[in-house]
Design a protein around this motif. Structure first.
Motif, short mmCIF file in Angstrom:
data_model
loop_
_atom_site.label_atom_id
_atom_site.label_comp_id
_atom_site.label_asym_id
_atom_site.label_seq_id
_atom_site.Cartn_x
_atom_site.Cartn_y
_atom_site.Cartn_z
N UNK A 122 0.82 -1.20 0.00
CA UNK A 122 0.00 0.00 0.00
C UNK A 122 0.86 1.26 0.00
N UNK A 123 0.23 2.37 -0.33
CA UNK A 123 0.91 3.65 -0.24
C UNK A 123 1.28 3.91 1.22
N UNK A 124 2.57 3.98 1.49
CA UNK A 124 3.04 4.05 2.87
C UNK A 124 2.53 5.28 3.61
N UNK A 125 2.50 6.42 2.96
CA UNK A 125 2.07 7.63 3.64
C UNK A 125 0.59 7.58 4.00
N UNK A 126 -0.22 7.00 3.11
CA UNK A 126 -1.65 6.87 3.40
C UNK A 126 -1.87 5.95 4.60
N UNK A 127 -1.11 4.85 4.65
CA UNK A 127 -1.21 3.92 5.78
C UNK A 127 -0.77 4.61 7.07
N UNK A 128 0.32 5.36 7.01
CA UNK A 128 0.79 6.08 8.20
C UNK A 128 -0.27 7.06 8.69
N UNK A 129 -0.89 7.77 7.75
CA UNK A 129 -1.92 8.75 8.13
C UNK A 129 -3.10 8.07 8.80
N UNK A 130 -3.48 6.90 8.28
CA UNK A 130 -4.61 6.18 8.86
C UNK A 130 -4.27 5.66 10.25
N UNK A 131 -3.09 5.06 10.41
CA UNK A 131 -2.66 4.61 11.73
C UNK A 131 -2.63 5.78 12.71
N UNK A 132 -2.10 6.90 12.24
CA UNK A 132 -1.93 8.06 13.11
C UNK A 132 -3.28 8.58 13.60
N UNK A 133 -4.22 8.78 12.68
CA UNK A 133 -5.52 9.35 13.05
C UNK A 133 -6.31 8.41 13.97
N UNK A 134 -6.38 7.15 13.59
CA UNK A 134 -7.19 6.21 14.38
C UNK A 134 -6.57 5.94 15.74
N UNK A 135 -5.25 5.76 15.78
CA UNK A 135 -4.61 5.41 17.06
C UNK A 135 -4.49 6.61 17.99
N UNK A 136 -4.43 7.80 17.43
CA UNK A 136 -4.38 8.99 18.28
C UNK A 136 -5.68 9.14 19.06
#
Length: 357
Positions: A122-136
């Motif tokens: 997957x697009x790494x930045x998109x995955x990072x953004x999703x992890x960041x928003x949900x886990x925050x």
């Protein structure tokens, strides 16, 4: 009996979200299960239902299958190829946290079964953004992975032109939140799955897709849909079939069968050995719950009569025992990847845990 803190049948207690108890002290999850218990074990009818759902009407593949390398998905893949003689396209979501053991087992099994397979990156930045928003906000890497995984599965069958998408979630995972309420977005899949008349795939899968909007910003939700769901909107949605809703589930027999008939062997752990941050994520969820996060799944095992209530209590107690150093290292690795503060995550987890007490 309104002040009961633990169900008299399973081990769910008042820390389980949306739980309620009747005058006998039985929780609403047990009551809901009782309503479908006979259907869940009528395997002769269930297999007919399963066969009715996997008919191929001119598609390139009979089924697309998510394959993690774990015992359940390996068994499902084996059965589809060897027992049902289906033409299968298998895929593995590589979220960046896949273990070498999982990769080795995946490569070995697809070679043995002569199954077409691909790793989906997957697009790494998109995955990072999703992890960041949900886990925050929700402190759950697993929740982020679930949304990513389901989006990929929903789209993948349409992308490769498979008649259906088949997954290998266990009954314990599928039924852990099944109750008399409608807040569990997997409940419609159970209801529809048990019906002999398959429902509208787009309508059903739209339930999961719509939930993305509840957990991330509108901008990120839009990016996820554009990145992960283009093929299903273009080529049409395919039915989402739960293999273990229609077949008996016995983890010991599954392991025995795989060990006997394939190169798959139990190595490090039975569950989630494919994930390099599993212990960190589980420990975080245990901290928030202040008990075993697996309590609802263990309660399903009790309802299924796989274990006794006493054994369930012991299992829940043991499942909280985690190698703390390993869990800490894994969570720190995840936080670094997702751009999150490890200390802030732990602090929030402890604050959230106070909501029940």
């Amino acid at each position: 009996m309104k002040n009961n803190r633990t169900c008299t049948k399973c081990i769910n207690d008042r820390t389980v979200k949306n739980i309620s108890f009747d005058d006998r002290g039985v929780c609403n999850f047990c009551r809901a299960y009782e309503q479908i218990e006979n259907e869940l074990h009528d395997y002769k009818s269930l297999e007919k239902n399963f066969l009715n759902r996997i008919k191929n009407n001119g598609h390139k593949y009979d089924a697309a299958v998510g394959f993690s390398g774990g015992k359940d998905s390996t068994f499902v893949l084996y059965e589809l190829v060897k027992k049902y003689k289906l033409k299968v396209k298998a895929f593995t979501l590589d979220n960046g946290f896949m273990s070498e053991e999982a990769k080795r087992k995946i490569n070995s099994i697809v070679k043995e079964l002569k199954v077409e397979h691909e790793f989906v990156s997957l697009d790494e930045q998109l995955v990072k953004n999703m992890y960041h928003e949900i886990c925050k906000k929700y402190l759950s890497p697993c929740l982020a992975c679930s949304f990513i995984g389901y989006a990929i599965m929903i789209n993948y069958a349409s992308k490769v032109d498979a008649a259906v998408m088949i997954h290998g979630r266990s009954p314990y995972q599928m039924l852990r939140n099944y109750s008399d309420l409608n807040n569990d977005y997997f409940k419609p899949f159970i209801t529809e799955g048990l019906s002999m008349q398959p429902g509208n795939p787009e309508e059903l899968l739209g339930i999961i897709i719509s939930k993305v909007n509840d957990f991330v910003s509108p901008e990120l939700a839009d990016s996820i849909k554009k990145m992960f769901l283009t093929d299903c909107y273009k080529n049409g949605f395919r039915p989402f079939v739960a293999y273990f809703l229609y077949h008996p589930y016995d983890k010991d027999k599954i392991i025995q069968e795989l060990t006997k008939k394939t190169s798959w062997v139990l190595e490090s752990e039975e569950e989630h050995f494919d994930c390099l941050i599993h212990h960190g994520a589980l420990n975080l969820k245990n901290i928030i719950a202040r008990r075993s996060h697996l309590m609802p799944e263990i309660s399903v095992m009790i309802r299924e009569k796989k274990i006794t209530r006493k054994e369930g209590l012991q299992m829940a107690e043991k499942s909280v025992i985690i190698n703390k150093d390993m869990a800490e290292d894994e969570l720190k690795t995840f936080c670094q990847f997702a751009g999150l503060s490890y200390k802030a995550m732990l602090f929030k987890a402890r604050v959230y845990s106070l909501r029940w007490w």
